[in-house]
Design an enzyme around this catalytic site. Structure first.
Site, PDB file in Angstrom:
ATOM      1  N   SER A 176      -5.852   4.296   5.449  1.00 26.52           N
ATOM      2  CA  SER A 176      -6.973   5.238   5.584  1.00 26.52           C
ATOM      3  C   SER A 176      -7.461   5.843   4.268  1.00 26.52           C
ATOM      4  CB  SER A 176      -6.587   6.376   6.523  1.00 26.52           C
ATOM      5  OG  SER A 176      -6.613   5.901   7.828  1.00 26.52           O
TER       6      SER A 176
ATOM      7  N   LYS B 274     -10.989   5.316   3.304  1.00 27.05           N
ATOM      8  CA  LYS B 274     -12.123   5.915   4.027  1.00 27.05           C
ATOM      9  C   LYS B 274     -13.073   6.756   3.157  1.00 27.05           C
ATOM     10  CE  LYS B 274      -9.709   5.851   8.490  1.00 27.05           C
ATOM     11  NZ  LYS B 274      -8.860   6.644   9.414  1.00 27.05           N
TER      12      LYS B 274
ATOM     13  N   TYR C 295     -13.737  -3.011   8.442  1.00 32.11           N
ATOM     14  CA  TYR C 295     -12.817  -1.870   8.495  1.00 32.11           C
ATOM     15  C   TYR C 295     -11.356  -2.307   8.299  1.00 32.11           C
ATOM     16  CZ  TYR C 295      -9.986   1.912  10.319  1.00 32.11           C
ATOM     17  OH  TYR C 295      -9.014   2.865  10.453  1.00 32.11           O
TER      18      TYR C 295
ATOM     19  N   TYR D  80      -6.318  14.840   8.714  1.00 31.15           N
ATOM     20  CA  TYR D  80      -6.463  14.838  10.181  1.00 31.15           C
ATOM     21  C   TYR D  80      -6.091  16.190  10.797  1.00 31.15           C
ATOM     22  CZ  TYR D  80      -6.150   9.936   8.939  1.00 31.15           C
ATOM     23  OH  TYR D  80      -6.327   8.735   8.342  1.00 31.15           O
TER      24      TYR D  80
ATOM     25  N   VAL E   7      -1.472   5.292   6.795  1.00 30.72           N
ATOM     26  CA  VAL E   7      -0.268   5.040   7.603  1.00 30.72           C
ATOM     27  C   VAL E   7       0.731   4.068   6.975  1.00 30.72           C
ATOM     28  CG1 VAL E   7      -1.050   5.687   9.916  1.00 30.72           C
ATOM     29  CG2 VAL E   7      -1.537   3.382   9.047  1.00 30.72           C
TER      30      VAL E   7
HETATM   31  N1  GLN Z   1      -5.782   0.920   9.681  1.00 30.05           N
HETATM   32  C1  GLN Z   1      -5.264   2.088  10.295  1.00 30.05           C
HETATM   33  C2  GLN Z   1      -5.817   2.266  11.705  1.00 30.05           C
HETATM   34  O1  GLN Z   1      -6.948   2.051  11.916  1.00 30.05           O
HETATM   35  C3  GLN Z   1      -5.587   3.273   9.440  1.00 30.05           C
HETATM   36  C4  GLN Z   1      -5.038   4.562   9.987  1.00 30.05           C
HETATM   37  C5  GLN Z   1      -4.462   5.472   8.936  1.00 30.05           C
HETATM   38  O2  GLN Z   1      -4.094   5.069   7.854  1.00 30.05           O
HETATM   39  N2  GLN Z   1      -4.301   6.724   9.314  1.00 30.05           N
HETATM   40  O3  GLN Z   1      -5.122   2.639  12.594  1.00 30.05           O
END
Ligand code: GLN
Length: 319
Positions: free
Chosen positions: A66, A69, A190, A242, A260
């Site tokens: 993420s 993003k 994505y 988040y 993650v």
């Molecule tokens: N690729 C992961 C997902 O879409 C990214 C989520 C994250 O890093 N929080 O679930």
């Protein structure tokens, strides 16, 4: 002891302090991420003038997840401007988990940091073909990192094979015409963005490029349009962690983004960036050691935007 020596010592001390913390678990909902070595632990700080301080497993590559993003959001802003981009994604914290299936009152994703918003942004920058959109993204991150980066195709395939929740978010966005009918293409963009491989040195250099308002401090390449860097940093501050975003802003007080795979990137505007890699995550999907390291560093050096020491705005000068 000079401030520089103190900083080097302090980063090593933090590594030592949390090396034996084994709290948290690997993300296994993307099966490939479950193969990471949970003990890996690296910390890199890079100043906005390019000085680097590293300790631990700083060469170890992991997928950016993420943390892609805010960078994708920046690229969408450069291409479409604020008005058009914000027609597809909001800038309001959701207080929800990263994968929440929820839109705002005007049926837009809450912000570009949750998956729904990131899929909307990926759709905006996906380009004419699946290859070109991904190549553009990887090229841009490579310029920011100062090294050629690449997509980990196994992680990308693993996420695509198991990504039904993201797929359902994408179709919800299609239903409200937030994305066009090339839903698979947007998801490919994505998943590929999330699968870019970095180490903490790359990540910290990307962060230092943001801290240096879009210019890589070592190569002097103007990687991101300086007019939009503040857009990315402000949503990182309000939404980057988040459902921990409020507490993060309160305790650490700098823009940040977690992924993650176990990475966290924190940026102190005009001063420095901190990248931590440690794959054990808490219940909200944030690296356990990563949060601890950033919290302690912010406390020790007064990096919080509103810290009374206000050292955060004088960091480089003090080194
Ligand atoms: N690729 C992961 C997902 O879409 C990214 C989520 C994250 O890093 N929080 O679930």
């Amino acid at each position: 002891m000079s401030d520089l020596a103190h900083l080097k010592n302090y980063i090593s001390e933090l590594h030592e302090r949390y090396r034996n913390n084994h709290d948290g678990t690997l993300a296994t909902y993307i099966p490939e991420l479950g193969k990471a070595n949970p003990d890996h632990f690296g910390i890199t700080m890079v100043t906005a003038d390019g000085q680097e301080f590293s300790v631990g497993d700083v060469q170890q590559e992991f997928t950016i997840q993420s943390i892609c993003k805010p960078l994708a959001f920046l690229m969408a802003l450069e291409r479409y401007g604020r008005e058009e981009t914000l027609r597809h994604v909001g800038i309001e914290p959701s207080g929800e988990a990263f994968n929440s299936i929820q839109l705002d009152r005007s049926n837009r994703p809450f912000n570009p940091m949750v998956n729904a918003g990131a899929i909307a942004v990926a759709s905006l920058i996906k380009g004419d073909s699946p290859e070109s959109g991904v190549n553009d993204f990887v090229k841009r991150l490579s310029l920011a990192a100062g090294r050629e980066l690449r997509v980990d195709s196994s992680v990308c395939a693993s996420e695509s094979a198991t990504g039904n929740r993201n797929r359902s978010i994408a179709y919800l966005l299609r239903n409200f015409e937030v994305v066009d009918d090339q839903v698979d293409h947007s998801l490919h963009q994505y998943f590929s963005q999330c699968s870019v491989l970095v180490n903490t040195r790359d990540l910290a250099m990307i962060g230092a490029t943001l801290a240096n308002i879009g210019e890589n401090p070592l190569t002097h390449e103007e990687v991101f349009d300086m007019r939009y860097v503040k857009d990315a940093l402000s949503v990182m501050l309000t939404c980057g962690m988040y459902d921990y975003a409020g507490e993060w802003a309160y305790r650490v007080g700098v823009p940040a983004k977690s992924g993650v795979a176990g990475g966290i990137l924190a940026v102190v505007n005009r001063q420095l960036s901190i990248a931590v890699y440690s794959p054990r995550l808490d219940a909200r999907g944030n690296s356990v050691r990563g949060i601890k390291v950033c919290t302690d560093l912010a406390e020790e050096y007064g990096l919080h935007a509103f810290d009374f020491m206000n050292f955060g705005s004088n960091f480089i000068k003090a080194l």
